[in-house]
Design a protein around this motif. Structure first.
Motif, PDB file in Angstrom:
ATOM      1  N   GLY A 251       0.827  -1.216   0.000  1.00 27.05           N
ATOM      2  CA  GLY A 251       0.000   0.000   0.000  1.00 27.05           C
ATOM      3  C   GLY A 251       0.856   1.258   0.000  1.00 27.05           C
ATOM      4  N   LEU A 252       1.894   1.249   0.833  1.00 27.15           N
ATOM      5  CA  LEU A 252       2.786   2.415   0.922  1.00 27.15           C
ATOM      6  C   LEU A 252       3.542   2.615  -0.393  1.00 27.15           C
ATOM      7  N   ALA A 253       3.954   1.505  -1.029  1.00 31.07           N
ATOM      8  CA  ALA A 253       4.695   1.599  -2.298  1.00 31.07           C
ATOM      9  C   ALA A 253       3.841   2.234  -3.390  1.00 31.07           C
ATOM     10  N   VAL A 254       2.584   1.784  -3.500  1.00 31.43           N
ATOM     11  CA  VAL A 254       1.680   2.339  -4.521  1.00 31.43           C
ATOM     12  C   VAL A 254       1.377   3.810  -4.206  1.00 31.43           C
ATOM     13  N   TRP A 255       1.203   4.108  -2.937  1.00 25.08           N
ATOM     14  CA  TRP A 255       0.942   5.487  -2.474  1.00 25.08           C
ATOM     15  C   TRP A 255       2.123   6.388  -2.834  1.00 25.08           C
ATOM     16  N   ALA A 256       3.351   5.889  -2.562  1.00 20.59           N
ATOM     17  CA  ALA A 256       4.558   6.671  -2.870  1.00 20.59           C
ATOM     18  C   ALA A 256       4.715   6.861  -4.378  1.00 20.59           C
ATOM     19  N   ARG A 257       4.350   5.837  -5.145  1.00 20.28           N
ATOM     20  CA  ARG A 257       4.427   5.940  -6.610  1.00 20.28           C
ATOM     21  C   ARG A 257       3.510   7.052  -7.117  1.00 20.28           C
ATOM     22  N   ARG A 258       2.279   7.064  -6.575  1.00 26.02           N
ATOM     23  CA  ARG A 258       1.335   8.123  -6.987  1.00 26.02           C
ATOM     24  C   ARG A 258       1.859   9.503  -6.597  1.00 26.02           C
ATOM     25  N   GLY A 259       2.500   9.559  -5.435  1.00 23.11           N
ATOM     26  CA  GLY A 259       3.091  10.823  -4.985  1.00 23.11           C
ATOM     27  C   GLY A 259       4.165  11.310  -5.940  1.00 23.11           C
ATOM     28  N   SER A 260       5.008  10.372  -6.410  1.00 24.07           N
ATOM     29  CA  SER A 260       6.074  10.730  -7.361  1.00 24.07           C
ATOM     30  C   SER A 260       5.491  11.258  -8.656  1.00 24.07           C
ATOM     31  N   LEU A 261       4.469  10.561  -9.152  1.00 23.81           N
ATOM     32  CA  LEU A 261       3.856  10.965 -10.428  1.00 23.81           C
ATOM     33  C   LEU A 261       3.122  12.296 -10.303  1.00 23.81           C
ATOM     34  N   SER A 262       2.603  12.588  -9.089  1.00 21.16           N
ATOM     35  CA  SER A 262       1.856  13.842  -8.903  1.00 21.16           C
ATOM     36  C   SER A 262       2.782  15.062  -8.853  1.00 21.16           C
ATOM     37  N   LEU A 263       4.095  14.815  -8.687  1.00 22.52           N
ATOM     38  CA  LEU A 263       5.053  15.932  -8.625  1.00 22.52           C
ATOM     39  C   LEU A 263       5.235  16.604  -9.980  1.00 22.52           C
ATOM     40  N   VAL A 264       5.012  15.840 -11.045  1.00 18.64           N
ATOM     41  CA  VAL A 264       5.274  16.366 -12.387  1.00 18.64           C
ATOM     42  C   VAL A 264       4.031  17.081 -12.904  1.00 18.64           C
ATOM     43  N   PRO A 265       4.170  18.341 -13.320  1.00 13.67           N
ATOM     44  CA  PRO A 265       3.002  19.078 -13.818  1.00 13.67           C
ATOM     45  C   PRO A 265       2.429  18.475 -15.092  1.00 13.67           C
ATOM     46  N   ARG A 266       1.116  18.610 -15.249  1.00 18.67           N
ATOM     47  CA  ARG A 266       0.429  18.029 -16.424  1.00 18.67           C
ATOM     48  C   ARG A 266       0.569  18.927 -17.659  1.00 18.67           C
ATOM     49  N   THR A 267       0.774  20.215 -17.397  1.00 15.13           N
ATOM     50  CA  THR A 267       0.889  21.152 -18.529  1.00 15.13           C
ATOM     51  C   THR A 267       2.169  21.958 -18.385  1.00 15.13           C
ATOM     52  N   GLY A 268       2.511  22.671 -19.461  1.00 15.29           N
ATOM     53  CA  GLY A 268       3.703  23.519 -19.415  1.00 15.29           C
ATOM     54  C   GLY A 268       4.943  22.772 -19.885  1.00 15.29           C
ATOM     55  N   PRO A 269       6.097  23.435 -19.874  1.00 17.44           N
ATOM     56  CA  PRO A 269       7.331  22.837 -20.402  1.00 17.44           C
ATOM     57  C   PRO A 269       7.777  21.575 -19.657  1.00 17.44           C
ATOM     58  N   MET A 270       7.466  21.512 -18.355  1.00 17.89           N
ATOM     59  CA  MET A 270       7.903  20.358 -17.564  1.00 17.89           C
ATOM     60  C   MET A 270       7.024  19.123 -17.782  1.00 17.89           C
ATOM     61  N   ALA A 271       5.886  19.301 -18.456  1.00 19.53           N
ATOM     62  CA  ALA A 271       4.958  18.181 -18.657  1.00 19.53           C
ATOM     63  C   ALA A 271       5.607  17.052 -19.440  1.00 19.53           C
TER      64      ALA A 271
END
Length: 299
Positions: A251-271
């Motif tokens: 559970g913690l691993a999947v939670w941490a994975r989602r946290g990592s993916l949420s760090l990256v913006p969906r729009t803009g140059p960093m997307a």
């Protein structure tokens, strides 16, 4: 709110990983070892009560076995590393990872049962020989399989990054599409979805090959007492106790994975960076598992 919650999982996982790497969890591991020793002594007492025909002795034994399984899983062990790294590096759904955690713990119990029944009944091995076999050859085999899980994950991460690089080049050269209507190699999303049976078998097998010494202790005693069926039930209870902890790690691993993916913006140059993240995470997770297990093998 969802993003904040996802980030919390990543923070918790990073703190725990840092503590584990730096030896900050030695106190917890020592406590877990002491609890295992206490539970083992109490199990021997419960077996004596069982032989004496005391009421409630079976329930008492099964409860102690479950507690032993929890303490065993809290202590140092490769199962948590495999499940945690696999859950963090792969886009595996939580319920499937929880199922793998449970299957691995029960398969580990099954290995202990087969080892003792086969070792005593067929090969007429003694307790010391069985324990040496479990702690020696089977540990090395299990660790080698864990390394294989890491190398497999790392290789798949590399394939995802290569597929992303190809897709990136293709997008760059053909903004309007090539017009041929064909797929140019697997997309990163397709590669990420390759959660095959092979994955599950590797993860479960690498954990199951290393039976718990407490289970061997219980099974050998109950075999000698002529109540092997109760020993088998106790071993399964231990497996369920272990699963309680590994499912929490999943559970913690999947939670941490989602946290990592949420760090990256969906729009803009960093997307654009988001496209490279799944492959990088899988490569990193695979490298960690392989490095830890190879260090153990070479020790």
């Amino acid at each position: 709110m969802n993003r904040a919650l996802a980030l919390t999982g990543l923070i918790v996982a990073v703190i725990l990983a840092a503590l584990w790497m730096s030896g900050g969890l030695v106190g917890v591991e020592r406590w877990a070892t002491e609890q295992q020793r206490t539970a083992q002594n109490l199990m021997a007492g419960a077996l004596r009560a069982l032989r004496a025909g005391e009421p409630g002795a079976v329930a008492s034994l099964l409860g102690l076995c479950f507690a032993y399984g929890v303490a065993h899983a809290v202590g140092p062990g490769h199962g948590k590393v495999v499940i945690g790294s696999y859950g963090f590096g792969s886009s595996v759904p939580m319920m499937r990872l929880a199922g793998l955690s449970l299957a691995a713990s029960l398969a580990q119990a099954g290995t202990a049962i087969v080892l003792v029944a086969g070792g005593i009944a067929i090969l007429d091995l003694g307790r010391e020989t069985l324990t040496d076999l479990s702690e020696g050859a089977m540990v090395r085999l299990s660790t080698a399989m864990v390394a294989a899980v890491g190398l497999w994950l790392g290789w798949r991460g590399l394939r995802m990054l290569r597929a992303e690089a190809r897709a990136h080049r293709h997008d760059h050269h053909h903004h309007d599409g090539c017009g041929c209507g064909h797929a140019h190699g697997p997309t990163p999303a397709q590669v990420a979805q390759t959660r095959s049976l092979r994955d599950g078998l590797l993860v479960v097998g690498s954990i199951a090959l290393r039976p718990c010494t407490g289970a061997l202790f219980l099974l050998i005693l109950t075999w000698r007492m002529g109540i092997f069926g109760i020993g088998m039930a106790g071993t399964v209870a231990m497996g369920l106790g272990t699963a309680l902890v590994t499912v929490a790690v999943a559970g913690l691993a999947v939670w941490a994975r989602r946290g990592s993916l949420s760090l990256v913006p969906r729009t803009g140059p960093m997307a654009q960076a988001a496209r490279w993240l799944p492959g990088t995470m899988q490569l990193g997770a695979g490298a960690l598992i392989a490095a830890v297990s190879l260090a153990v093998l070479l020790r």
